[in-house]
Design a protein around this motif. Structure first.
Motif, PDB file in Angstrom:
ATOM      1  N   GLY A 202       0.816  -1.212   0.000  1.00 54.62           N
ATOM      2  CA  GLY A 202       0.000   0.000   0.000  1.00 54.62           C
ATOM      3  C   GLY A 202       0.849   1.260   0.000  1.00 54.62           C
ATOM      4  N   PHE A 203       1.902   1.294   0.810  1.00 53.12           N
ATOM      5  CA  PHE A 203       2.803   2.446   0.816  1.00 53.12           C
ATOM      6  C   PHE A 203       3.524   2.583  -0.525  1.00 53.12           C
ATOM      7  CE2 PHE A 203       2.590   2.040   5.533  1.00 53.12           C
ATOM      8  CZ  PHE A 203       2.228   3.346   5.812  1.00 53.12           C
ATOM      9  N   SER A 204       3.924   1.454  -1.111  1.00 53.74           N
ATOM     10  CA  SER A 204       4.612   1.508  -2.408  1.00 53.74           C
ATOM     11  C   SER A 204       3.691   2.051  -3.494  1.00 53.74           C
ATOM     12  CB  SER A 204       5.119   0.115  -2.798  1.00 53.74           C
ATOM     13  OG  SER A 204       6.189  -0.288  -1.969  1.00 53.74           O
ATOM     14  N   ALA A 205       2.416   1.674  -3.454  1.00 49.85           N
ATOM     15  CA  ALA A 205       1.463   2.161  -4.454  1.00 49.85           C
ATOM     16  C   ALA A 205       1.312   3.672  -4.388  1.00 49.85           C
ATOM     17  CB  ALA A 205       0.110   1.484  -4.265  1.00 49.85           C
ATOM     18  N   LEU A 206       1.470   4.236  -3.183  1.00 45.05           N
ATOM     19  CA  LEU A 206       1.330   5.684  -3.012  1.00 45.05           C
ATOM     20  C   LEU A 206       2.407   6.479  -3.738  1.00 45.05           C
ATOM     21  CD1 LEU A 206       0.329   6.352   0.712  1.00 45.05           C
ATOM     22  CD2 LEU A 206      -0.828   7.196  -1.338  1.00 45.05           C
ATOM     23  N   SER A 207       3.531   5.834  -4.061  1.00 48.82           N
ATOM     24  CA  SER A 207       4.665   6.565  -4.623  1.00 48.82           C
ATOM     25  C   SER A 207       4.870   6.325  -6.113  1.00 48.82           C
ATOM     26  CB  SER A 207       5.949   6.173  -3.879  1.00 48.82           C
ATOM     27  OG  SER A 207       6.206   4.792  -4.050  1.00 48.82           O
ATOM     28  N   GLN A 208       4.029   5.522  -6.740  1.00 51.18           N
ATOM     29  CA  GLN A 208       4.236   5.173  -8.146  1.00 51.18           C
ATOM     30  C   GLN A 208       3.631   6.226  -9.083  1.00 51.18           C
ATOM     31  OE1 GLN A 208       6.149   2.374  -8.816  1.00 51.18           O
ATOM     32  NE2 GLN A 208       6.283   2.302  -6.572  1.00 51.18           N
ATOM     33  N   TRP A 209       4.264   6.375 -10.250  1.00 47.87           N
ATOM     34  CA  TRP A 209       3.714   7.282 -11.261  1.00 47.87           C
ATOM     35  C   TRP A 209       3.105   6.535 -12.452  1.00 47.87           C
ATOM     36  CZ3 TRP A 209       5.966   6.263 -15.867  1.00 47.87           C
ATOM     37  CH2 TRP A 209       7.269   5.737 -15.860  1.00 47.87           C
ATOM     38  N   ASP A 210       3.499   5.270 -12.655  1.00 50.09           N
ATOM     39  CA  ASP A 210       2.967   4.452 -13.745  1.00 50.09           C
ATOM     40  C   ASP A 210       1.613   3.888 -13.304  1.00 50.09           C
ATOM     41  OD1 ASP A 210       2.323   2.257 -15.460  1.00 50.09           O
ATOM     42  OD2 ASP A 210       4.425   2.072 -16.040  1.00 50.09           O
ATOM     43  N   ILE A 211       0.568   4.153 -14.067  1.00 49.57           N
ATOM     44  CA  ILE A 211      -0.777   3.757 -13.671  1.00 49.57           C
ATOM     45  C   ILE A 211      -0.890   2.247 -13.496  1.00 49.57           C
ATOM     46  CG2 ILE A 211      -1.637   3.652 -16.068  1.00 49.57           C
ATOM     47  CD1 ILE A 211      -4.307   4.777 -14.994  1.00 49.57           C
TER      48      ILE A 211
END
Length: 628
Positions: free
Chosen positions: A296-305
């Motif tokens: 969940g934390f990693s998903a918060l930082s991604q730019w690729d949809i």
């Protein structure tokens, strides 16, 4: 009617054979590729109707097709087993698979390898159906390896790009770690229990192994290793985000709705072993809780949809593992079903956006898409709401709420597991609506040059409906108490036990969970709505920048594996470039070379030397015969 069970996997396999051997024109390819999975879905639906109307004796049906092999008393069969658990799986695999195949007709139309794509997709569906219908663990393992092969082929589908090949190899190698553990587990089970037929195996384990037995713990732990690899759970989750290199419908089918849930199915199918190994079952819950938070934390930082959705998949499967670990078998399978609907919808919606913006993946290069792609926006919004578990109106709410309730009320649960699940719900709302607000709201940054046609709209609309009504089959006590799904699954899996709790506790916990989900959406609006600078200032602080890089890099797992596994192995391989074992064969070759040169010197061309050599040789041979 149940005699037709074999047709469910047979149709996709037949489609694969035809497409692989013939490679017809695109229109014919689409008919065969989509039609084979569609026929499989129709048979699965017919079987479901028959199962409900006239269930087989014992609530299960077994169909033996032929004996696979006979070796030293070991005679595994090509046999299929249908109960409520496998029926649920084949319905999801075939129905969602059919919708994704239909979507692919338009999505992949410009690709030169159109026939190869549908051949691979058909092969995957056939392998997945084999996995979930297998009557014995050896046949299940065949399907298990089959979906692994198809994952490799489809992740690296556009193999001319080296990055895609690397992503495919990474998925293959990382999941192979878990597959090896699972294979060892099968050897252990057969050696000690004498069978791999699943139902008989569970009966023998229950009769021969006491709870906490070392053998039960070892077997369950080894099967858990296989489940962690396939389902991308800690510490084997690193392959799934890179798997987004494949075509978007592949992500929707393999890496959201079906293959990555194979580990969930394996644990549920062998639940007796895990019940006999409470330490391992508790580990399942802890791993699930940790995974859902880290992802969940990693998903918060991604730019690729697509990578946002990939980390979301890892996190949501973490919820399923949490449910399995606390003995909430039906809750895990309920979330599996609803997750298949809304996550497939989100991936397909992302595919529409990516194609409309000329293969743009960055959410920060998107904006204003709700006006340019209104149909996609509304269906994507429905999927996002279901993923965020917005209360009452979405399927995701009912399944996630049931998991949180079981984490609280189960004798195997704990307050800490419930808090982890609740925190994950907040993170899910945050990263989901961060994606929605950035991509679909604000000013237009790129013009959408392509809008979806009917083959893409039908799956989006269907999955959007299922993402709403799919939760109505399991209503909590405070909303009518309609446990249709649990009653159905409990024909194959045991019911979850609950501690004695206050009658109002479930309502209060449901209100807390719903409030957290809604609060996450509101917080995402405050932080990420275009034009708001607050979150940018946080991200540019020293602490914010470090956390962003850490979460973006999947908490450094790839770095750890590279530093402690890949580089040491490469160093040893370089040091031992001339393998010690090779010295033996190099020595043999050197002796042969010396012998050759020594013997070649005897070839002088002088007749008297040849005659003398013959005489000496004859004398030696006669001496050996006489004296020895």
């Amino acid at each position: 009617m149940f005699d037709w069970l074999w047709l469910v996997p047979a149709f996709p396999f037949a489609g694969f054979v035809v497409l692989a051997c013939w490679a017809p024109a695109k229109r014919t390819t689409a008919v065969i590729g989509v039609g084979s999975v569609g026929l499989s879905a129709l048979v699965a639906i017919w079987l479901a109707v028959t199962f409900f109307a006239s269930p087989p004796p014992g609530q299960a049906y077994s169909q033996t097709l032929w004996t696979w092999m006979t070796v030293a008393g070991f005679s595994p069969q090509i046999a299929l087993y249908l109960d409520s658990l496998s029926l649920l799986m084949i319905l999801v695999v075939t129905v969602v698979g059919f919708l994704i195949h239909l979507y692919s007709v338009e999505f992949m139309i410009e690709d030169q390898a159109y026939s190869r794509y549908f051949a691979y997709m058909n092969l995957f569906v056939g392998a997945m159906l084999t996995l979930v219908l297998a009557d014995n663990l050896l046949l299940l393992y065949l399907g298990w390896e089959g979906v692994g092969l198809c994952s490799y082929l489809l992740i690296g589908f556009w193999y001319r790009d080296p990055a895609n090949g690397r992503a495919a190899r990474k998925a293959f190698v990382v999941t192979r770690v878990g597959d090896t553990a699972m294979a060892i587990g099968l050897f252990l089970l057969f050696t000690n229990l004498g069978t791999l037929q699943i139902q008989e195996l569970m009966d023998r384990a229950l009769g021969q192994w006491p709870p906490g037995s070392g053998l039960a713990v070892a077997a369950a732990a080894l099967l858990l290793g296989g489940a962690l690899g396939k389902s991308a759970q800690l510490p084997l989750q690193t392959w799934l985000p890179d798997a987004m290199a494949g075509p978007t419908p592949v992500s929707a089918l393999i890496h959201a709705a079906t293959m990555v849930t194979a580990g969930v199915y394996l644990i549920a199918r062998t639940h007796v072993l895990f019940s006999l190994a409470p330490t391992v079952q508790w580990t399942v819950a802890v791993i699930g809780a940790a995974t859902l938070l880290l992802a969940g934390f990693s998903a918060l930082s991604q730019w690729d949809i697509k990578r946002v959705l990939a980390y979301s998949t890892i996190s949501q499967i973490g919820y399923m593992f949490l449910a399995l670990g606390v003995g909430a078998w039906s809750a895990a399978m309920f979330h599996f079903m609803t997750h298949a609907f809304f996550k497939a919808l989100l991936f397909l919606g992302a595919g529409v956006v990516i194609q409309a913006l000329q293969e743009e993946h960055s959410i920060f290069e998107m904006g204003g898409l709700r006006r340019q792609l209104p149909f996609t926006f509304w269906t994507f919004l429905v999927g996002s709401a279901s993923l965020a578990a917005l209360p009452v109106v979405t399927a995701g709410f009912y399944s996630k709420d049931l998991i949180l309730w079981r984490a609280w009320s189960s004798p195997l649960g704990s307050r800490w597991l419930w808090v982890a699940g609740l925190t994950g719900a907040l993170l899910t709302s945050l990263y989901t609506f961060r994606m929605v607000f950035i991509a679909f709201f604000g000013p237009v940054k790129k013009a959408a040059t392509k809008k979806p046609g009917l083959p893409m709209k039908i799956p989006l609309a269907t999955l959007a409906v299922l993402s709403v009504i799919g939760g109505w089959v399991e209503l909590p006590s405070y909303l009518g108490n309609l446990p249709l799904f649990s009653d159905f699954i409990h024909r194959a899996l045991p019911a979850a036990s609950s501690l004695s709790v206050n009658g109002h506790q479930e309502l209060m916990l449901g209100l807390i969970a719903g409030s957290i989900s809604v609060g996450g959406v509101l917080l995402a609006y405050v932080l990420f709505m275009p034009g708001r600078e607050f979150i940018e200032r946080i991200a540019h602080t020293s602490v914010g920048a470090v956390l962003h890089r850490w979460w973006f890099a999947d908490w450094g797992f790839d770095w750890l594996y590279d530093a402690f596994l890949v580089q040491p192995y490469s160093w040893l391989a370089n040091v031992d470039r001339n393998d010690v074992i090779d010295f033996i064969y190099d020595g043999i070759a050197w002796i042969n070379q010396i012998s050759y040169h020594a013997l070649s010197r005897t070839q002088t061309g002088r007749l008297r030397w040849y005659a003398m050599s013959i005489g000496i040789g004859a004398t030696v041979i006669i001496g050996i015969v006489v004296f020895l």
